[in-house]
Design a protein around this motif. Sequence first.
Motif, PDB file in Angstrom:
ATOM      1  N   ASP A  68      43.019  34.352  46.872  1.00 49.22           N
ATOM      2  CA  ASP A  68      42.939  35.692  47.432  1.00 49.22           C
ATOM      3  C   ASP A  68      44.190  35.951  48.275  1.00 49.22           C
ATOM      4  O   ASP A  68      44.782  35.019  48.825  1.00 49.22           O
ATOM      5  CB  ASP A  68      41.693  35.820  48.303  1.00 49.22           C
ATOM      6  N   TRP A  69      44.581  37.205  48.382  1.00 52.18           N
ATOM      7  CA  TRP A  69      45.756  37.523  49.195  1.00 52.18           C
ATOM      8  C   TRP A  69      45.508  37.225  50.665  1.00 52.18           C
ATOM      9  O   TRP A  69      46.423  36.842  51.387  1.00 52.18           O
ATOM     10  CB  TRP A  69      46.141  38.991  49.009  1.00 52.18           C
ATOM     11  N   GLY A  70      44.295  37.411  51.117  1.00 46.29           N
ATOM     12  CA  GLY A  70      43.980  37.073  52.497  1.00 46.29           C
ATOM     13  C   GLY A  70      44.691  37.927  53.531  1.00 46.29           C
ATOM     14  O   GLY A  70      44.875  37.512  54.678  1.00 46.29           O
ATOM     15  N   TYR A  87      49.181  25.746  46.019  1.00 50.10           N
ATOM     16  CA  TYR A  87      50.014  24.931  45.135  1.00 50.10           C
ATOM     17  C   TYR A  87      49.267  24.507  43.871  1.00 50.10           C
ATOM     18  O   TYR A  87      49.835  24.465  42.781  1.00 50.10           O
ATOM     19  CB  TYR A  87      50.496  23.698  45.899  1.00 50.10           C
ATOM     20  N   LEU A  88      47.989  24.196  44.015  1.00 49.61           N
ATOM     21  CA  LEU A  88      47.201  23.723  42.876  1.00 49.61           C
ATOM     22  C   LEU A  88      46.685  24.851  42.000  1.00 49.61           C
ATOM     23  O   LEU A  88      46.238  24.604  40.876  1.00 49.61           O
ATOM     24  CB  LEU A  88      46.020  22.885  43.374  1.00 49.61           C
ATOM     25  N   THR A 132      50.395  35.473  44.622  1.00 52.60           N
ATOM     26  CA  THR A 132      49.968  35.161  45.993  1.00 52.60           C
ATOM     27  C   THR A 132      50.844  34.092  46.637  1.00 52.60           C
ATOM     28  O   THR A 132      50.750  33.869  47.845  1.00 52.60           O
ATOM     29  CB  THR A 132      48.501  34.696  46.016  1.00 52.60           C
ATOM     30  N   LEU A 133      51.687  33.437  45.847  1.00 49.43           N
ATOM     31  CA  LEU A 133      52.645  32.486  46.407  1.00 49.43           C
ATOM     32  C   LEU A 133      53.547  33.186  47.421  1.00 49.43           C
ATOM     33  O   LEU A 133      54.097  32.558  48.328  1.00 49.43           O
ATOM     34  CB  LEU A 133      53.491  31.874  45.288  1.00 49.43           C
ATOM     35  N   LEU A 134      53.678  34.517  47.282  1.00 55.75           N
ATOM     36  CA  LEU A 134      54.527  35.304  48.178  1.00 55.75           C
ATOM     37  C   LEU A 134      53.721  35.929  49.322  1.00 55.75           C
ATOM     38  O   LEU A 134      54.176  36.892  49.940  1.00 55.75           O
ATOM     39  CB  LEU A 134      55.246  36.412  47.391  1.00 55.75           C
ATOM     40  N   ASN A 176      45.016  22.013  53.354  1.00 58.36           N
ATOM     41  CA  ASN A 176      44.277  22.925  52.484  1.00 58.36           C
ATOM     42  C   ASN A 176      45.006  24.242  52.277  1.00 58.36           C
ATOM     43  O   ASN A 176      44.978  24.810  51.176  1.00 58.36           O
ATOM     44  CB  ASN A 176      42.885  23.179  53.060  1.00 58.36           C
ATOM     45  N   ARG A 177      45.662  24.738  53.299  1.00 63.63           N
ATOM     46  CA  ARG A 177      46.418  25.996  53.138  1.00 63.63           C
ATOM     47  C   ARG A 177      47.508  25.824  52.080  1.00 63.63           C
ATOM     48  O   ARG A 177      47.719  26.718  51.255  1.00 63.63           O
ATOM     49  CB  ARG A 177      47.047  26.427  54.468  1.00 63.63           C
TER      50      ARG A 177
END
Length: 424
Positions: free
Chosen positions: A63-65, A297-298, A119-121, A291-292
Motif C-alpha cells: 500500500d502507498w501508506g 523489497y520482497l 510504491t518503491l518511490l 519489516n519496513r
Amino acid sequence: MRYMMSYDLMETMRNTNQWLGATALSMASNPALAAIPNPALSWMAAWGEVTERSYQRMVTKPDWGIYTQTCADGRDHVVEIDTVVERPFGDLIHFRVAGRAEQPRKVLLVAPMSGHYATLLRSTVKSLIENCEVYVTDWHNARDIPVSAGKFDIEDYTLYLVDFMREMGPDTHVIAVCQPAPLTLAATAYLAEQDPEAQPCSLTLIGGPVDPDATPTDVTDFGRRVTMGQLEETMIQRVGFKYKGVGRKVYPGLLQLSSFMSMNGERHSKAFMDQIQRVSRGEASDHDAHNRFYDEYLAVMDMTAEFYLSTVERVFKGGEIARNEFIVAGHKVDIGKITNVAVKTVEGANDDISAPGQCIAALDLCTGLPEAKKASHVEPGAGHYGIFAGRSWRDNIRPLVIEFMNANARKTKTPAAKRAKANA
C-alpha cells in the motif's frame, strides 16, 4: 523454462514456505507448550513469524501508506489517490490533498518497471507532495493482465509516457527514476516532433542507463555476456492458472527476486537471522526497520517478456537510445529535436547499478538544447537508492530539483487566474 510448469513450481515453493512458516508459528505458540521453558520454542515461533511474513509479501502489492499531509494551515489534510488515466498495463494516478489549494508545481514521477511496484518511490512521493501536485505512473503486475490485452514492450511503454504527458499538459515537470530515464527522454523527443505544444517544462533524469556503455557495471557486463536466446530460454516463463494473465509470457518477479537476493546473499542472510533473534527476544515490531525495508523489497511483480527482452536487446545491447537511433511505432526519434525542455541529470558517485556517466550522456544527445537549459549533479557518497529516496535525496538533491523546476517553469496562468479572467 518457458512453461507454466516452471512458473507454478516457483509459486508452489513460495506457497509451501509460507505454509511452513505459519505452521511453525502456530505449533510453537500453542498454549499447551507454554509451560515448557524451552528457548527452542520461542526461536521456532520467531522463525515461523519471519518466514511466513517474508513469503507472503512476495505476492502482495504494498500500500502507498500516504494518508494525510500537514499543510501550511497547520491541519492534517486527507490524501486521496485518484486515477487520472486508466490503461491495461499501467495507470496515471494523482495524489490529491483534499482541501488544499493547487500547488505551483505539477510533477509527473515516472516509476521504474524493473521488478518492484511504483510504491518503491513512496518516500520520494512523500517528499514532493509537500509543495507539488504529484502524479505517478502506477505500472501493473503482468501476471494479472489477460493475454487479450496484447503485448507491452519498450515502444508501448514510451507511448504510454507520451499519452500521460499529453494528459497532464505543457506545465508539467517530469522526473524519471532509474530504468525509465532513457525511455522518458525518448518520449519527450517524440513529443517535440509530433506534438510540441504538449512538451513538459522540464525533465529530470535520476540514475538511469541512457548510455550503459559509458561506465560499465556488473549489470551492463551481464547484458553483454549473455545472448538473447539464453535470456529467453532461462528467464521467460508462462503465467500459471492461478492468475488472470494465464499463458502470458513474463519475466517472473520471483525469479527477479532470486537474482536480487543472490547479489548480496550474505548480507540478506544476516539480516533475516538478526530479525529472527529480535523477534524471539520480543524486540521486533510490525513496522520496525527490517519489516519496513523487506515488505517493499520482497514485493515483486512480473514484467512482460517482450518488455524485458526488448530492454536488454535495444537499450543495453544495441544502445539505440545512446546512438540516437530509437524507433517508436515506425518513427525514428531524434533526441536533438528537444529545444525548449530543460534537462537535468542526477547521479550517485557510488551507484553500482547505473554508474556516473550513464545518465549524464543524455545531455550530449540533446544537441538542439541550449547549454543554459542543461544541468547535472553528481551526489558524493550516494548509492543508487539514496539519490531518489535516501538522505541524499531529502537533504541535497530534492532542493536542487525543486530549484531547477522553478527556474524553468513556463509562465502559464493558474486555474484560479483563468477563472478570475472568465468571470471578469
